[in-house]
Design an enzyme around this catalytic site. Structure first.
Site, PDB file in Angstrom:
ATOM      1  N   TYR A  44     -13.870  -6.370  -2.492  1.00  0.00           N
ATOM      2  CA  TYR A  44     -12.710  -5.527  -2.763  1.00  0.00           C
ATOM      3  C   TYR A  44     -12.920  -4.669  -4.011  1.00  0.00           C
ATOM      4  O   TYR A  44     -12.741  -3.438  -3.984  1.00  0.00           O
ATOM      5  CB  TYR A  44     -11.433  -6.352  -2.940  1.00  0.00           C
ATOM      6  CG  TYR A  44     -10.387  -5.532  -3.654  1.00  0.00           C
ATOM      7  CD1 TYR A  44      -9.670  -4.568  -2.971  1.00  0.00           C
ATOM      8  CD2 TYR A  44     -10.208  -5.642  -5.041  1.00  0.00           C
ATOM      9  CE1 TYR A  44      -8.761  -3.747  -3.635  1.00  0.00           C
ATOM     10  CE2 TYR A  44      -9.320  -4.824  -5.705  1.00  0.00           C
ATOM     11  CZ  TYR A  44      -8.602  -3.888  -5.002  1.00  0.00           C
ATOM     12  OH  TYR A  44      -7.741  -3.061  -5.673  1.00  0.00           O
ATOM     13  N   GLU A  96      -8.855  -3.115 -12.420  1.00  0.00           N
ATOM     14  CA  GLU A  96      -9.063  -3.839 -11.167  1.00  0.00           C
ATOM     15  C   GLU A  96      -9.312  -5.322 -11.412  1.00  0.00           C
ATOM     16  O   GLU A  96      -8.882  -6.176 -10.632  1.00  0.00           O
ATOM     17  CB  GLU A  96     -10.222  -3.225 -10.378  1.00  0.00           C
ATOM     18  CG  GLU A  96      -9.890  -1.875  -9.770  1.00  0.00           C
ATOM     19  CD  GLU A  96      -8.730  -1.932  -8.777  1.00  0.00           C
ATOM     20  OE1 GLU A  96      -8.446  -3.021  -8.250  1.00  0.00           O
ATOM     21  OE2 GLU A  96      -8.105  -0.879  -8.534  1.00  0.00           O
ATOM     22  N   ASP A 130      -7.361  -5.250  -0.039  1.00  0.00           N
ATOM     23  CA  ASP A 130      -6.683  -6.285  -0.820  1.00  0.00           C
ATOM     24  C   ASP A 130      -5.562  -6.889   0.029  1.00  0.00           C
ATOM     25  O   ASP A 130      -5.430  -6.583   1.212  1.00  0.00           O
ATOM     26  CB  ASP A 130      -6.125  -5.688  -2.114  1.00  0.00           C
ATOM     27  CG  ASP A 130      -4.891  -4.853  -1.844  1.00  0.00           C
ATOM     28  OD1 ASP A 130      -4.846  -4.195  -0.790  1.00  0.00           O
ATOM     29  OD2 ASP A 130      -3.961  -4.877  -2.672  1.00  0.00           O
TER      30      ASP A 130
END
Length: 361
Positions: A118, A35, A136
């Site tokens: 996020y 991520e 996102d």
DNA sequence: TACTCGTGGCT
DNA sequence: TAGCCAAGAGT
């Protein structure tokens, strides 16, 4: 509770999910690193970096104990290097405060450097199977189209509307798959410019498609024009070594190494004058500027540069006091590979490996 | 809020 | 080709 939208999406995902290394072995560490790398970066770009990073730093302990220089070198070319510095710091914090176990709590995740709204939602849902949305750019675009939402992206009204929608449609089970399915959909079908609506599993739920307005959405804020700067850089060679310096932590290319130089100012008489001024200001050295060593054009996010590199020499009697300039280092060209650099400086370094700079005179 | 912060691929 | 865009965070 699962609505028909999430059900249709998960049916599609079960058939169409991309095979990705962090999905094959979704440990919290794997999801976390992926991520961080995927922030503002496409999957195909990340893949080789992810594989190499995992071979170098297979767990949070090896990452936490590694020198920052090694982490930045592994990140070189991915951009947004604060991600690497933050990930490294966060790993040290996870080892020190959580015995190496990434916390599951959303608020605790957000306390870690580099983890925002996020990424916290992504880790909580994908790694820990918690029912959290993770909004996102893909999912913003998809929900803006589904809802025919007209607030410009990034505004508080848009954020509130889209986060609410993402949470509302989140299924009670498989929230991580739901979030990843939306991202896959955004990367393959609900594309920014040419959405493939006939192939979309959410077509029947989409207000933009019903209105034929999918290409008008999402609405984006106007962008400012990007300035262009003329920049110089010095390849100062002395007895087979060249001078590089480390950029300060925090700003552009923070912690990365570069050939010294700087921006052409209106008061400079020319490129040579600019370079002599910069080297005097940064390192207290007077140099002689010789032949050009390449012209490099590069576009950053908010400005563009044209960089002129020059072969340089120290004027007679000049020496660099390394104890007064700990950010500076004399290295032989083969050693340059060990120092993390941005793209332009790496191009100069690579040229140095092939060509010995000419000596002024 | 608005700005900073990289790079590669695409049209 | 010159912009546009991408699994955002920090200040």
């Amino acid at each position: 509770m699962s609505d028909s939208l999430s059900s249709a999406l998960l049916v599609w995902y079960d058939q169409s999910a991309r095979v990705l290394p962090w999905r094959s072995d979704p440990t919290p560490y794997h999801i976390w690193v992926s991520e961080m790398m995927l922030q503002q970066t496409q999957v195909d770009t990340v893949l080789p970096y992810y594989q190499r990073f995992m071979s170098l730093f297979p767990d949070v302990f090896s990452l936490a104990s590694a020198p920052q220089a090694d982490v930045l070198r592994a990140w070189e070319g991915l951009g947004y290097y604060s991600r690497a510095r933050n990930l490294h710091r966060a790993a040290q914090k996870v080892v020190a405060e959580y015995s190496g176990q990434l916390p599951q709590d959303l608020a605790q995740l957000r306390q870690l450097p580099g983890i925002g709204r996020y990424t916290a939602g992504a880790i909580a849902s994908i790694a820990f199977d918690q029912p959290e949305p993770a909004l996102d750019g893909n999912i913003r675009r998809i929900f803006a189209r589904l809802l025919n939402a007209r607030h410009p992206l990034g505004t508080p009204a848009s954020d509130a509307e889209l986060w609410d929608a993402a949470r509302k449609h989140l299924p009670a089970r498989r929230a991580g798959d739901f979030n990843q399915a939306l991202m896959d959909l955004g990367a393959s079908i609900c594309l920014p410019k040419a959405p493939n609506c006939p192939a979309c599993p959410l077509r029947d739920f989409c207000q933009a498609f019903a209105l034929g307005a999918q290409k008008e959405l999402p609405v984006k804020k106007a962008k400012k024009p990007v300035p262009e700067y003329i920049v110089t850089a010095a390849v100062i060679a002395v007895e087979g070594r060249v001078l590089i310096q480390q950029r300060p932590q925090g700003g552009l290319l923070g912690g990365m190494w570069e050939f010294p130089g700087g921006k052409l100012e209106p008061s400079d008489a020319g490129l040579e004058d600019c370079l002599q001024r910069e080297i005097r200001e940064e390192l207290g050295l007077d140099i002689q500027v010789g032949a050009g060593f390449g012209v490099y054009k590069h576009a950053y996010t908010h400005f563009r540069i044209t960089l002129h590199a020059f072969c340089c020499a120290l004027l007679p009697g000049e020496t660099l006091d390394l104890s007064a300039y700990p950010q500076a280092r004399w290295v032989i060209p083969p050693e340059l590979a060990a120092y993390a650099m941005g793209k332009v400086d790496r191009q100069i370094a690579n040229r140095l490996l092939k060509t010995t700079p000419s000596t002024p005179n």
